[in-house]
Structures are given as C-alpha cells and as structure tokens.
Design an enzyme around this catalytic site. Structure first.
Site, PDB file in Angstrom:
ATOM      1  N   HIS A 235     -13.673   4.009  -7.618  1.00 47.54           N
ATOM      2  CA  HIS A 235     -12.371   3.673  -7.037  1.00 47.54           C
ATOM      3  C   HIS A 235     -12.152   2.169  -7.191  1.00 47.54           C
ATOM      4  O   HIS A 235     -13.076   1.374  -7.004  1.00 47.54           O
ATOM      5  CB  HIS A 235     -12.347   4.073  -5.564  1.00 47.54           C
TER       6      HIS A 235
ATOM      7  N   CYS B 251      -8.279   6.696  -0.260  1.00 48.50           N
ATOM      8  CA  CYS B 251      -8.804   6.312  -1.580  1.00 48.50           C
ATOM      9  C   CYS B 251      -9.818   7.319  -2.116  1.00 48.50           C
ATOM     10  O   CYS B 251     -10.164   7.267  -3.299  1.00 48.50           O
ATOM     11  CB  CYS B 251      -9.416   4.919  -1.507  1.00 48.50           C
TER      12      CYS B 251
ATOM     13  N   ASN C  20      -5.038  -1.641  -6.481  1.00 51.50           N
ATOM     14  CA  ASN C  20      -5.546  -0.420  -5.848  1.00 51.50           C
ATOM     15  C   ASN C  20      -4.398   0.578  -5.682  1.00 51.50           C
ATOM     16  O   ASN C  20      -3.541   0.400  -4.825  1.00 51.50           O
ATOM     17  CB  ASN C  20      -6.164  -0.795  -4.493  1.00 51.50           C
TER      18      ASN C  20
HETATM   19  N1  ACO Z   1      -4.801 -15.581  -0.387  1.00 51.92           N
HETATM   20  C1  ACO Z   1      -5.430 -16.624   0.165  1.00 51.92           C
HETATM   21  N2  ACO Z   1      -6.226 -16.508   1.221  1.00 51.92           N
HETATM   22  C2  ACO Z   1      -6.411 -15.265   1.740  1.00 51.92           C
HETATM   23  C3  ACO Z   1      -5.788 -14.137   1.203  1.00 51.92           C
HETATM   24  C4  ACO Z   1      -4.956 -14.333   0.090  1.00 51.92           C
HETATM   25  N3  ACO Z   1      -4.306 -13.297  -0.506  1.00 51.92           N
HETATM   26  N4  ACO Z   1      -6.162 -13.053   1.911  1.00 51.92           N
HETATM   27  C5  ACO Z   1      -6.997 -13.499   2.875  1.00 51.92           C
HETATM   28  N5  ACO Z   1      -7.134 -14.838   2.778  1.00 51.92           N
HETATM   29  C6  ACO Z   1      -7.887 -15.736   3.621  1.00 51.92           C
HETATM   30  C7  ACO Z   1      -8.105 -15.195   5.018  1.00 51.92           C
HETATM   31  O1  ACO Z   1      -6.954 -15.393   5.798  1.00 51.92           O
HETATM   32  C8  ACO Z   1      -9.283 -16.020   5.465  1.00 51.92           C
HETATM   33  O2  ACO Z   1      -8.807 -17.273   5.862  1.00 51.92           O
HETATM   34  P1  ACO Z   1      -9.414 -17.978   7.160  1.00 51.92           P
HETATM   35  O3  ACO Z   1     -10.869 -18.177   6.844  1.00 51.92           O
HETATM   36  O4  ACO Z   1      -8.635 -19.224   7.260  1.00 51.92           O
HETATM   37  O5  ACO Z   1      -9.205 -17.015   8.296  1.00 51.92           O
HETATM   38  C9  ACO Z   1     -10.094 -16.195   4.179  1.00 51.92           C
HETATM   39  O6  ACO Z   1      -9.195 -15.881   3.106  1.00 51.92           O
HETATM   40  C10 ACO Z   1     -11.285 -15.293   4.081  1.00 51.92           C
HETATM   41  O7  ACO Z   1     -10.893 -13.997   4.505  1.00 51.92           O
HETATM   42  P2  ACO Z   1     -11.829 -12.764   4.347  1.00 51.92           P
HETATM   43  O8  ACO Z   1     -11.174 -11.570   4.956  1.00 51.92           O
HETATM   44  O9  ACO Z   1     -13.194 -13.135   4.827  1.00 51.92           O
HETATM   45  O10 ACO Z   1     -11.884 -12.628   2.752  1.00 51.92           O
HETATM   46  P3  ACO Z   1     -12.692 -11.613   1.922  1.00 51.92           P
HETATM   47  O11 ACO Z   1     -13.524 -12.302   0.942  1.00 51.92           O
HETATM   48  O12 ACO Z   1     -13.340 -10.542   2.779  1.00 51.92           O
HETATM   49  O13 ACO Z   1     -11.539 -10.881   1.077  1.00 51.92           O
HETATM   50  C11 ACO Z   1     -10.309  -8.831   1.093  1.00 51.92           C
HETATM   51  C12 ACO Z   1     -10.500 -10.174   1.745  1.00 51.92           C
HETATM   52  C13 ACO Z   1      -9.897  -9.054  -0.345  1.00 51.92           C
HETATM   53  C14 ACO Z   1      -9.227  -8.065   1.860  1.00 51.92           C
HETATM   54  C15 ACO Z   1     -11.656  -8.048   1.114  1.00 51.92           C
HETATM   55  O14 ACO Z   1     -12.201  -8.075   2.408  1.00 51.92           O
HETATM   56  C16 ACO Z   1     -11.503  -6.610   0.688  1.00 51.92           C
HETATM   57  O15 ACO Z   1     -11.240  -6.332  -0.461  1.00 51.92           O
HETATM   58  N6  ACO Z   1     -11.716  -5.654   1.612  1.00 51.92           N
HETATM   59  C17 ACO Z   1     -11.560  -4.263   1.304  1.00 51.92           C
HETATM   60  C18 ACO Z   1     -10.165  -3.864   1.654  1.00 51.92           C
HETATM   61  C19 ACO Z   1      -9.662  -2.730   0.848  1.00 51.92           C
HETATM   62  O16 ACO Z   1      -9.996  -2.558  -0.297  1.00 51.92           O
HETATM   63  N7  ACO Z   1      -8.808  -1.912   1.443  1.00 51.92           N
HETATM   64  C20 ACO Z   1      -8.147  -0.893   0.689  1.00 51.92           C
HETATM   65  C21 ACO Z   1      -8.352   0.449   1.163  1.00 51.92           C
HETATM   66  S1  ACO Z   1      -9.981   0.940   1.323  1.00 51.92           S
HETATM   67  C22 ACO Z   1     -10.595   0.926  -0.155  1.00 51.92           C
HETATM   68  O17 ACO Z   1      -9.876   1.130  -1.114  1.00 51.92           O
HETATM   69  C23 ACO Z   1     -12.032   0.682  -0.289  1.00 51.92           C
END
Ligand code: ACO
Length: 331
Positions: free
Chosen positions: A252, A111, A282
């Site tokens: 980003h 990214c 993204n």
């Molecule tokens: N729909 C419903 N529930 C979901 C989904 C979804 N699409 N995705 C995850 N959940 C659930 C999880 O399973 C979890 O359930 P559980 O508590 O029963 O285990 C719950 O939601 C909470 O999960 P978290 O991982 O704590 O959720 P969070 O608020 O952190 O959001 C996310 C997850 C969106 C992936 C976030 O952590 C994020 O954006 N991280 C950065 C990842 C990223 O951007 N990567 C791309 C490359 S790097 C970059 O570009 C920066």
C-alpha cells in the site's frame, strides 16, 4: 481449486497537483513533502464521484478480458469514499455499466480495502458463489481531505484499480494465501468524526470540520510500519518464501518510509518493490491494483512471479496476500 486475477486496469483523473500547488497556500515545501512522504504529485477528480473513477477502469478491464459485461455476476467495491452511504457504490457501478443481472456490495476497510476485497472475491469464486467478480478498489479522497491542514492535505489522491477475479485453470497459480486483521483499538488515531450514526452531520460538525479525515500521523505511521512488516514476514514464513523467491512486493502506498521499512524487514531490495507513490500519493483502496495494473502494462510481471501484497489502514486494518501470477486470461 484456486482463484486468480484474469484482467486488470486502472484509472487516474487527468488533473495533476504538484507539491508546489500546496506550497503556494500552506506552510509547506516540496522538499518537506518529498523527504517525509516520497510524494511529488497526486491527481484529483474535479467533477464526479468514486463510481466515475471506477467505470472507465472497469470498461477497460472487461474489454481486455474479452468477455461480455453481462458475464460479470458479482461486483465488489472497496472504498471509504462511497458515492453515498446508501445505496452501495457497487449498485451504482452496476447501473452505470449497464450490467443486467448480478449482485454485489461495498467493503469498508480503508487502505486495506483491496486486500480484504480480493480475499472475499477469492472465497466467493472458490465456493462457487460467483464466477466472475468485478473487484474495484477506488477512492475519491479529495472529498474527505481537509485541504487547510498541511499534515493531511499533501498525502492523498484520487484513483481506481479494477480487476476480474475468477477460477484459475492451474491450482498452483493465483491467490495462494491470505492473512488479514482488524483492531478497533486503532480507531482513535484515524477516523472521520461525523457523518455516521455515531455523530450525525450538523452545522456544528461542519463548522468543526468533523466530516474530514482525523489522523494522528505519527501513531498511524508507527502502527503501519509494524503491522505491514509483521503480516508480510508471516505470510513469507508460512509459505516458505525467501526474499529471493519474491518477484514483487506490492505495498500500500501511504508513505515511502513505511514502504521501505516493510521491504527492509522482508529482506527485499528496492528493485523488487512496486512504488508509484511519487506520482499519485495515497489513493487508499486504489494503490495496490493501480500498481499491479501499471507494472503489468509495462511488461514487468511474468507468469509464475510470486507477488506479496501488503496493506495497512484505518480501523486499524492490515493484511497480506500471496499471489502467484497467472497469465491465463490476462491480455
Ligand atoms: N509540511 C511541512 N511541515 C509539516 C507538514 C507539511 N506538509 N506536515 C506536518 N508537518 C510538520 C508538523 O506540523 C510537525 O511540526 P512541529 O514539530 O512544529 O509540530 C513536524 O512537521 C513533524 O511532524 P510529524 O507528524 O512528526 O512528521 P512525520 O515525520 O511523522 O510525518 C506524516 C508526518 C507524513 C503524516 C507521517 O506521520 C505519516 O505518513 N503517517 C502515516 C499517515 C498515513 O499514511 N495516513 C493515511 C492512512 S493510513 C495508511 O495509509 C497507512
């Protein structure tokens, strides 16, 4: 001497996938996706490769600049979804564009790909190694996303942004500062397990879905919030920029909450932040040039505007660029 962006264009595939598309087959909802990520829609390229996202944007970019394509003497492609491990996507793009004589290569910084590649292009131009760099930030994320995993399927999209980088005729404008970092200690949290020389593809790796993205979303989220905010505030500090001096933060587009946290740390209100994550998700190396291209085409970037570009991605990689917008050459 400084180097600047003299033309920019972007391409997004026409096929739109809404949150409801995912809600039909995954345990997710539009409300969860919007609240947790800020994403409403994304585009996926049905047929073709990353170079097919780049070529339409490149043709438009060259046409807007009003030059012959053969004036391009270097092509850089920032991507984690190259058409092939080899040859480079830069060579594929050169051939598809029919450019007779140039050189180029791919840059792998996830990214942060566009930020790292822009810094590279600027160095090539400033050193006299290249005159007109065709700089492409593009990813076809749909080839490496696990669409059965709700924690990643909803986050990504396909898209490309392409610009030309060349010498600025006004040294006070263009790319004025750049600050970048890598830290391989971040690798366990965001990587592709198989397909490289560390683990070759086999029936077993495919069965285990190891050719897809692996990510620990929360760990990446926390590191991104700190990394993007730190690098952006540092580039402000060392260039004596207050939040009032900045016309646009160009972050980003990974998660609206990461963008908001970065803007907050910089003291920048939402009205000065380029945000289009709701429409495209993204697109990895594509997000920053797509934003700049969209905002420019809407007439929202003026000559002399201070832009701060900011990124965070797999590696980990992170960086920031201070760019004073220069309309010279921009159509
Ligand atoms: N729909 C419903 N529930 C979901 C989904 C979804 N699409 N995705 C995850 N959940 C659930 C999880 O399973 C979890 O359930 P559980 O508590 O029963 O285990 C719950 O939601 C909470 O999960 P978290 O991982 O704590 O959720 P969070 O608020 O952190 O959001 C996310 C997850 C969106 C992936 C976030 O952590 C994020 O954006 N991280 C950065 C990842 C990223 O951007 N990567 C791309 C490359 S790097 C970059 O570009 C920066």
């Amino acid at each position: 001497m400084s180097a600047t962006i003299t033309s920019i264009a972007h391409y997004l595939p026409p096929d739109v996938y809404t949150n409801d598309f995912f809600a039909k087959y995954l345990d997710t909802t539009d409300e969860w996706i919007m609240t947790r990520t800020g994403i409403s829609e994304r585009r996926f390229l049905k047929e073709g490769a990353t170079s097919d996202l780049i070529v339409p944007a490149a043709l438009e970019c060259i046409q807007k600049r009003g030059i012959d394509k053969n004036e391009i003497d270097c092509i850089l492609v920032a991507t984690v979804t190259p058409d092939h491990n080899f040859p480079s996507t830069a060579a594929v793009v050169q051939n598809k564009l029919g450019i007779e004589s140039c050189w180029g290569f791919d840059i792998s910084a996830a990214c942060s790909g566009f930020v790292f590649a822009l810094a590279t292009a600027v160095s090539l131009v400033e050193s006299g190694t290249a005159k007109k760099v065709l700089l492409c930030g593009a990813d076809k994320m749909s080839t490496i996303v696990n669409f059965d995993d709700r924690t990643q399927a909803v986050l990504f999209g396909d898209g490309a942004g392409v610009c030309i980088v060349e010498k600025s005729d006004d040294a006070s404008k263009g790319v004025l500062d750049k600050l970048m970092f890598i830290d391989g200690k971040g690798a366990p949290y965001l990587h592709q397990k198989a397909g490289g020389s560390a683990k070759k593809v086999s029936h077993e790796t495919v069965e285990n879905k190891e050719h897809y993205i692996y990510q620990d979303g929360q760990a990446v989220f926390k590191a991104a919030v700190v990394g993007m905010a730190d690098v952006s505030t540092e580039i402000m500090r060392r260039n004596n920029l207050s939040s009032d001096d900045i016309a646009w933060l160009v972050p980003h587009q990974a998660n609206l909450r990461i963008i908001s946290a970065t803007a907050n740390r910089m003291g920048i209100g939402p009205e000065k932040v380029m945000i289009n994550i709701e429409k495209y998700g993204n697109t990895t190396a594509g997000t920053i040039p797509i934003c700049i291209s969209e905002w420019l085409s809407k007439g929202l970037i003026k000559d002399g505007d201070n832009l701060v570009l900011s990124s965070f991605g797999a590696g980990f990689t992170w960086g920031s660029i201070y760019l004073k917008w220069h309309t010279n050459g921009i159509k």
